[in-house]
Design an enzyme around this catalytic site. Structure first.
Site, PDB file in Angstrom:
ATOM      1  N   GLU A 296     -26.709  43.109  33.268  1.00 54.07           N
ATOM      2  CA  GLU A 296     -25.819  43.978  32.514  1.00 54.07           C
ATOM      3  C   GLU A 296     -24.702  43.170  31.865  1.00 54.07           C
ATOM      4  OE1 GLU A 296     -24.673  47.513  34.798  1.00 54.07           O
ATOM      5  OE2 GLU A 296     -26.408  47.105  36.064  1.00 54.07           O
TER       6      GLU A 296
ATOM      7  N   ILE B 236     -41.107  47.823  46.088  1.00 54.41           N
ATOM      8  CA  ILE B 236     -41.640  47.484  47.415  1.00 54.41           C
ATOM      9  C   ILE B 236     -41.350  48.659  48.331  1.00 54.41           C
ATOM     10  CG2 ILE B 236     -41.617  45.845  49.333  1.00 54.41           C
ATOM     11  CD1 ILE B 236     -40.425  43.768  47.471  1.00 54.41           C
TER      12      ILE B 236
ATOM     13  N   VAL C 133     -33.866  50.469  47.516  1.00 57.43           N
ATOM     14  CA  VAL C 133     -33.967  49.058  47.904  1.00 57.43           C
ATOM     15  C   VAL C 133     -35.267  48.495  47.369  1.00 57.43           C
ATOM     16  CG1 VAL C 133     -34.092  47.432  49.828  1.00 57.43           C
ATOM     17  CG2 VAL C 133     -32.649  49.454  50.016  1.00 57.43           C
TER      18      VAL C 133
ATOM     19  N   ASP D  21     -24.456  44.008  45.095  1.00 56.20           N
ATOM     20  CA  ASP D  21     -25.648  44.861  45.099  1.00 56.20           C
ATOM     21  C   ASP D  21     -26.567  44.506  46.272  1.00 56.20           C
ATOM     22  OD1 ASP D  21     -27.672  46.649  43.512  1.00 56.20           O
ATOM     23  OD2 ASP D  21     -28.755  44.782  43.897  1.00 56.20           O
TER      24      ASP D  21
ATOM     25  N   GLY E 286     -36.905  48.105  37.374  1.00 59.31           N
ATOM     26  CA  GLY E 286     -37.736  48.516  36.247  1.00 59.31           C
ATOM     27  C   GLY E 286     -38.046  49.986  36.336  1.00 59.31           C
TER      28      GLY E 286
ATOM     29  N   THR F 291     -33.244  55.026  32.194  1.00 60.18           N
ATOM     30  CA  THR F 291     -34.438  54.216  32.452  1.00 60.18           C
ATOM     31  C   THR F 291     -35.272  54.806  33.584  1.00 60.18           C
ATOM     32  OG1 THR F 291     -33.129  52.300  31.812  1.00 60.18           O
ATOM     33  CG2 THR F 291     -35.214  51.865  32.920  1.00 60.18           C
ATOM     34  N   VAL F 292     -34.628  55.047  34.723  1.00 64.75           N
ATOM     35  CA  VAL F 292     -35.384  55.504  35.897  1.00 64.75           C
ATOM     36  C   VAL F 292     -35.843  56.958  35.721  1.00 64.75           C
ATOM     37  CG1 VAL F 292     -35.284  55.919  38.382  1.00 64.75           C
ATOM     38  CG2 VAL F 292     -34.238  53.866  37.411  1.00 64.75           C
TER      39      VAL F 292
ATOM     40  N   LYS G 108     -28.243  53.295  45.311  1.00 69.47           N
ATOM     41  CA  LYS G 108     -27.915  52.431  46.467  1.00 69.47           C
ATOM     42  C   LYS G 108     -26.423  52.269  46.680  1.00 69.47           C
ATOM     43  CE  LYS G 108     -28.412  49.142  43.022  1.00 69.47           C
ATOM     44  NZ  LYS G 108     -29.342  48.939  41.938  1.00 69.47           N
TER      45      LYS G 108
ATOM     46  N   LYS H 279     -27.742  46.898  49.467  1.00 70.06           N
ATOM     47  CA  LYS H 279     -29.128  47.127  49.874  1.00 70.06           C
ATOM     48  C   LYS H 279     -29.367  46.669  51.312  1.00 70.06           C
ATOM     49  CE  LYS H 279     -30.894  46.765  45.142  1.00 70.06           C
ATOM     50  NZ  LYS H 279     -31.276  45.755  44.127  1.00 70.06           N
TER      51      LYS H 279
END
Lengths: 420, 420
Positions: A191, A137, A133, A202, A303, A13-14, A106, A206
């Site tokens: 998931e 943002i 993170v 998670d 995303g 995805t990334v 992360k 972060k």
């Protein structure tokens, strides 16, 4: 214009987002960075896996990661493989091969971030990870540039989009935790094994990274006292709503003198607080600082494209350092000797919910609000010490099931110090 | 550690904030920048004016601005004098004397920003002005670093704290505009002559700067169609509230293909929109972009310390460039050939308020909502063309006083193009 060749590890995805944005935004990126980026090699696990996007013609796809890591023309490696061990190995090799590294990993950063940063510095390459993170943002760069001259006193974040999506659905659609989780899984926001997200792990990872940037102190996430959202009841959500609050999975780090107090877990947030308005997979980070007072940054938490943009902003920064012969500066220079501590033991206000009982349990507490129906009774305590909370829970717990949640912003840290 | 000597012009609210923060945050600034800043000279208009803070012992106070501008040891000049002409003259001289310049002077920047940036570039010095827009929100640095790889489609800002304070007071305390302005003046949030703030001129100046960073196109603020908040009526505020909206002074720039559409003026904002929650002197900037989708940054819009922190973050950046022999890069490299246009002519939804009449004026419009009392009637139109709005206003205006306000986020730009 200079040309810089880059290598990409992973095309999920990334990684796919990076490939797409590099093409879609090529004109603006070239103009603003004065660099022509060439994606020279991409390493994937399965060469023939069908993909929804096409690679640039000049890009070489390989299933041999070493071909990317050892290519002398490649100056920057972007790691989007995920997993901890293989990623660590690849990053270390890239750094030894004198390549700047960008990652969004992360889980790895929470464990080995400071060590890898140190290694990169010693090898005079950049090591950047804005995407790790709150994907969309730009909080790490803000903390290490715009807020680098400020003194931060508290960071509070909604930094797990999956948990926030589930919580938002529980509130707005009146769903149980299990049903909301199932919906999130069906929509691809959670998931199949959601434990890292719903248990707060998670978010803790972060927070460890955030804390390094905001307070100069990386936290060991395995030492954090973390609560998940998987035990939340609809009674708690309904009571919170009735009292004018919503429930968010908050990761908080708060500094007082030489201590850094943290908590990660579901927390009541006043509906008038900006954090209460952040719904779905959006993330938000609220900063309290000496110069600015209060500021809040909100944006997408994950995303393909948001995360990829953070990676590209790292790419622009790494390229600039290459052009200026100035690689090897730490992403964040701040370090401080703070003692980690927990917010959970601090005096604060709590939502107490008792199941199977509909009357007030204890009269000696100055309840700020209360509500009940045939299934439960809920009350909001004033600020009480942790000891008093435990006594209260014990008293009630002898006869009934009981749960509690802290109320954001009510912590009285001064009080802790006085007691000690 | 390197030492860098700086000169400060002006010692008012912002200049005083710079002096204070430089001392309060000295330890963190030195550690993170690896620079020891010495405030060598400060130029003021009146040497003996009493001040609430003390200067560092080594600092030389002078009423001769040239002593600061011509000191060969000073490498960075911080301009906080305000006014346009004297500040321009000082900045030009500083640049000619080969000093990097930091300023918060948005009025000057809106007129001459691009020219001064060009001059600084040609003389290989930095010219930075984070503090000029939304004092405590690091929006310019975010746009020119973290979002430099993204494609921005819309910027919407609450970027005038005074106007937002007045509007918030009108809504929450049910005050008239005059009364709210008076309160703001008494509390020091509005100047004796508030025209720049309440007429939207200050917001337009800031939008011009924002637009240069977000879209690569500096706008001429005198060409913007600007409406102020000074004509708002309590009937408009009450009707908006009843329909689920609040009224904010919004500065908007929205890109569609090669056009940049702008508006500055009071606008209805849906209560569910994050911008509606931003009250008092807080500022907020909402960004729509291709990669991130929607992100919102909120923070203090003005004040000594927030503005001073933005200046210090510029100082850290300028110092870093001096250490790297890399001065003279533009604060923002993005430029594009967009044609400025106005959002005011676009099809959108409006709040129509008619005074002295309590019944619906026209039945041919599919009113989305309506309300009335003995003094006025208000209705919310669907998205209508500008032509239809004018016809409607004309029809009504023949017999009654009427006012209108656009509704944020309802603009249909595609429709404009189709008409043309």
């Amino acid at each position: 214009m200079r040309t810089i060749k880059i290598g990409l590890l992973g095309l999920g995805t990334v990684g796919g987002g990076v490939v797409k944005l590099l093409q879609e935004h090529a004109a603006k990126i070239e103009q603003t960075t004065n660099v022509h980026f060439i994606l020279k090699r991409v390493a994937v696990a399965h060469l023939n896996k069908p993909r929804k996007f096409s690679l640039p013609e000049e890009t070489i796809l390989t299933d041999q990661i070493d071909e990317v890591l050892n290519d002398p023309e490649i100056q920057i490696i972007v790691e989007t493989m995920g997993t901890i061990n293989r990623a660590r190995q690849a990053i270390v090799q890239a750094i030894y091969n004198h390549k700047s590294v960008i990652t969004a990993n992360k889980d790895l950063l929470a464990i080995d971030g400071p060590k890898l940063a140190q290694l990169a510095k010693s090898r005079h390459v950049d090591f950047l990870y804005e995407a790790s993170v709150a994907g969309g943002i730009p909080i790490l760069r803000v903390l290490s540039s715009s807020l680098v001259t400020d003194q931060i006193t508290r960071v509070s974040g909604i930094i797990n989009g999956t948990a926030n999506y589930i919580l938002s659905a529980m509130v707005s659609d009146n769903l149980s935790y299990d049903k909301a989780l199932m919906n999130a899984q069906q929509k691809g926001y959670a998931e199949a094994n959601p434990v890292n997200d719903v248990k707060g792990i998670d978010a803790a990872n972060k927070l460890s990274i955030l804390s390094q940037f905001a307070f100069g102190k990386a936290l060991d996430p395995t030492n954090l006292n973390v609560r998940g959202i998987d035990q939340l009841t609809s009674a708690q959500l309904a009571s919170a709503k009735q009292f004018g609050y919503t429930i968010k999975l908050l990761a908080i780090a708060k500094r007082l003198s030489n201590r850094l107090y943290t908590s990660v877990g579901p927390t009541l947030v006043d509906n008038n607080d900006q954090l209460a308005q952040v719904n779905g997979v959006q993330n938000a980070i609220a900063i309290e600082s000496n110069a600015l007072g209060s500021s809040v940054y909100t944006g997408p938490g994950a995303g393909a494209k948001p995360t990829a943009n953070s990676i590209l902003s790292d790419l622009a920064a790494a390229a600039n350092d290459i052009l200026n012969y100035d690689c090897g500066n730490a992403f964040n220079n701040y370090h401080s000797e703070l003692t980690p501590s927990t917010l959970n033991n601090a005096p604060q206000s709590y939502l107490i919910t008792i199941y199977g009982r509909s009357t007030r349990p204890v009269d000696s507490i100055d309840w700020q609000n209360e509500t009940s129906n045939h299934n439960y009774w809920s009350g909001l305590t004033p600020v009480i010490s942790h000891k008093k909370l435990n006594l209260l829970l014990e008293t009630i717990g002898n006869d009934f099931a009981v749960s509690y949640l802290p109320v954001y912003g009510t912590v009285k840290l001064q009080a802790i110090k006085e007691v000690k």
